[in-house]
Write a protein that holds these residues in place. Structure first.
Motif, mmCIF file in Angstrom:
data_model
loop_
_atom_site.group_PDB
_atom_site.id
_atom_site.type_symbol
_atom_site.label_atom_id
_atom_site.label_comp_id
_atom_site.label_asym_id
_atom_site.label_seq_id
_atom_site.Cartn_x
_atom_site.Cartn_y
_atom_site.Cartn_z
ATOM 1 N N ARG A 146 28.857 43.170 21.981
ATOM 2 C CA ARG A 146 29.613 43.296 23.233
ATOM 3 C C ARG A 146 29.840 44.767 23.557
ATOM 4 O O ARG A 146 30.221 45.556 22.679
ATOM 5 C CB ARG A 146 30.964 42.589 23.119
ATOM 6 C CG ARG A 146 31.721 42.506 24.434
ATOM 7 C CD ARG A 146 33.012 41.706 24.270
ATOM 8 N NE ARG A 146 33.495 41.200 25.558
ATOM 9 C CZ ARG A 146 34.532 40.400 25.698
ATOM 10 N NH1 ARG A 146 35.203 39.994 24.631
ATOM 11 N NH2 ARG A 146 34.905 39.968 26.895
ATOM 12 N N GLU A 161 30.745 35.040 29.498
ATOM 13 C CA GLU A 161 30.937 35.882 28.322
ATOM 14 C C GLU A 161 32.221 35.508 27.591
ATOM 15 O O GLU A 161 32.242 35.373 26.358
ATOM 16 C CB GLU A 161 30.971 37.355 28.728
ATOM 17 C CG GLU A 161 31.129 38.294 27.538
ATOM 18 C CD GLU A 161 31.496 39.699 27.966
ATOM 19 O OE1 GLU A 161 31.238 40.636 27.184
ATOM 20 O OE2 GLU A 161 32.067 39.867 29.065
ATOM 21 N N THR A 220 27.930 41.047 27.128
ATOM 22 C CA THR A 220 27.525 40.715 25.764
ATOM 23 C C THR A 220 26.038 40.390 25.716
ATOM 24 O O THR A 220 25.548 39.588 26.522
ATOM 25 C CB THR A 220 28.340 39.514 25.236
ATOM 26 O OG1 THR A 220 29.715 39.893 25.100
ATOM 27 C CG2 THR A 220 27.823 39.057 23.888
ATOM 28 N N TRP A 264 32.547 33.982 23.542
ATOM 29 C CA TRP A 264 33.311 34.523 22.420
ATOM 30 C C TRP A 264 34.381 33.544 21.955
ATOM 31 O O TRP A 264 34.669 33.438 20.751
ATOM 32 C CB TRP A 264 33.921 35.868 22.793
ATOM 33 C CG TRP A 264 32.911 36.977 22.756
ATOM 34 C CD1 TRP A 264 32.274 37.543 23.822
ATOM 35 C CD2 TRP A 264 32.396 37.611 21.580
ATOM 36 N NE1 TRP A 264 31.393 38.508 23.373
ATOM 37 C CE2 TRP A 264 31.454 38.567 22.012
ATOM 38 C CE3 TRP A 264 32.645 37.468 20.219
ATOM 39 C CZ2 TRP A 264 30.750 39.384 21.117
ATOM 40 C CZ3 TRP A 264 31.947 38.271 19.319
ATOM 41 C CH2 TRP A 264 31.011 39.216 19.763
#
Length: 429
Positions: free
Chosen positions: A273, A307, A224, A311
């Motif tokens: 992403r 990552e 990402t 998110w």
């Protein structure tokens, strides 16, 4: 009230609390239900059918007696949409929750509506597949609730909306009749597309009991890219990314406050992403990072555990209300105007390509101001979550189109006695 509960118990059985009277419902669930209705009169009970046939029998009995129904699954989105009027019973599909079929080679899965999204993903993961939807509260959301509210997220950048991934549904009409639309294969185009009609209908046309989705193979690796800085540079980066050959699976624009809350830096943000084979992910991530540098943006690439945490935290930040008085809204705007809108919002996220997003507000006045701003530019704003008194003061949907009479005729055809989620949808449908 007890007479209603006794009648329903004769249909679904009395074991395992299949019918739970109001006084026996946990206080947390009582509070959630009261936040979704427009008065303090509680329903008589919550009923939990365990099969589609039992669900149909419950709805048929309600139709005969004109009992008004609030459908629910796991309850994670029960307070979305308009306030429901004069509810007699709550009907939950959370016990209609079996896996029907996973056709691994055909990339499809058929599940009952009460199955939790997280359980579906766990089943698919065993075969290196996944359902390309990222709903609000993925740990508690049920499949039926996701379809009924059209609840998708950032993955629509690559895979489209809930509507785009539905292959078939089974539902119970307002008169208790079981009906089906679509099928269990990808190529199925016969008949009227009821699946699109039911997606986002908030339980006003029927109660979904079974769903077939297309699924996708998991990718080898992901990374990402986060860029942040001035509004002008973020807008340029978004335009360049939209017009490039890069293929992010998720791409969102973030408000300044959201960037700060996530400890990503200062200014507006762009988060994208990439998921593919390792070489492709590496190449695309670095190309976007380089583009950001050329525009004077700060940037970093997240991978592995960092990552995933990023998110997850983003999901929590955008969907967790900052206070009990906060108002969460779904908005739509031309993608090219997204940065302008985010400049006027504290907590906000807008999907880069679709222009759909989520904004949070502190007061009804802010909501109305933003709605006027969006409507004047061809967009919209509908309230998802808000205190009951706010939903009583403001039109939740803010619909200004010309299809309301058509919507009412469709509602009348599917639910002749107006017993399913009355007043929850656009125009008091």
């Amino acid at each position: 009230m007890k007479a209603i509960a006794s009648c329903l118990a004769s249909i679904v059985g009395e074991e395992n609390d299949a019918v739970c009277t109001w006084e026996n419902i946990p206080s947390s669930q009582q509070k959630l239900i009261l936040h979704s209705i427009c008065n303090d009169k509680p329903p008589s009970c919550v009923v939990y059918p365990q099969t589609t046939v039992a669900l149909a029998a419950v709805i048929a009995e309600a139709h005969r007696n004109k009992w008004r129904i609030l459908p629910t699954g796991g309850g994670s989105k029960l307070n979305w949409g308009g306030l429901v009027k004069d509810i007699d019973i709550v009907v939950s599909t959370e016990r209609i929750n079996q896996l029907i079929e996973h056709a691994v080679g055909d990339l499809t899965i058929t599940v009952e509506a009460g199955m939790k999204f997280c359980d579906v993903q766990a089943r698919l993961a065993n075969n290196r597949q996944f359902l390309a939807i990222d709903p609000t509260k993925p740990d508690s959301a049920t499949i039926g609730g996701i379809v009924a509210t059209a609840d998708t997220g950032s993955l629509r950048q690559r895979y489209g909306s809930v509507r785009d991934q539905l292959l078939g549904i089974t539902f119970v009409r307002g008169d208790g009749q079981i009906a089906k639309a679509g099928g269990r294969v990808v190529k199925n185009v016969a008949g009227y597309d009821l699946m699109k009609l039911f997606t986002g209908s908030y339980g006003t046309l029927g109660i979904i009991s079974q769903v077939t989705f297309r699924v996708y193979p998991m990718q080898e690796i992901s990374a990402t890219v986060v860029l942040h800085g001035s509004a002008k540079a973020i807008s340029q980066a978004a335009n360049s990314l939209r017009n490039s050959a890069l293929t992010p699976t998720r791409a969102d624009l973030l408000s300044t406050q959201l960037v700060s809350n996530l400890k990503l830096g200062q200014g507006l943000g762009l988060i994208a992403r990439f998921e593919s084979i390792a070489e492709s992910v590496h190449e695309q991530s670095n190309r976007l990072l380089e583009l950001g540098k050329q525009l004077g943006l700060d940037g970093v690439i997240y991978s592995a555990v960092d990552e995933g945490n990023l998110w997850q935290t983003l999901q929590e930040q955008i969907h967790s209300l900052s206070s009990e008085s906060a108002i969460k809204s779904k908005i739509g705007v031309l993608p090219t105007a997204a940065v302008e809108v985010l400049n006027q919002a504290q907590i906000g996220l807008i999907h880069m390509t679709s222009g759909l997003g989520v904004l949070q507000f502190d007061s009804p006045q802010q909501v109305l101001h933003m709605r006027n701003h969006l409507v004047s530019r061809g967009g919209f704003l509908s309230i998802q979550e808000a205190p009951v008194e706010v939903k009583q003061q403001i039109d939740v949907w803010g619909y200004t189109g010309n299809a309301l009479s058509l919507m009412r005729r469709i509602k009348a055809q599917f639910d002749t006695e107006n017993i399913l989620s009355p007043s929850r949808f656009v125009g008091g449908i």
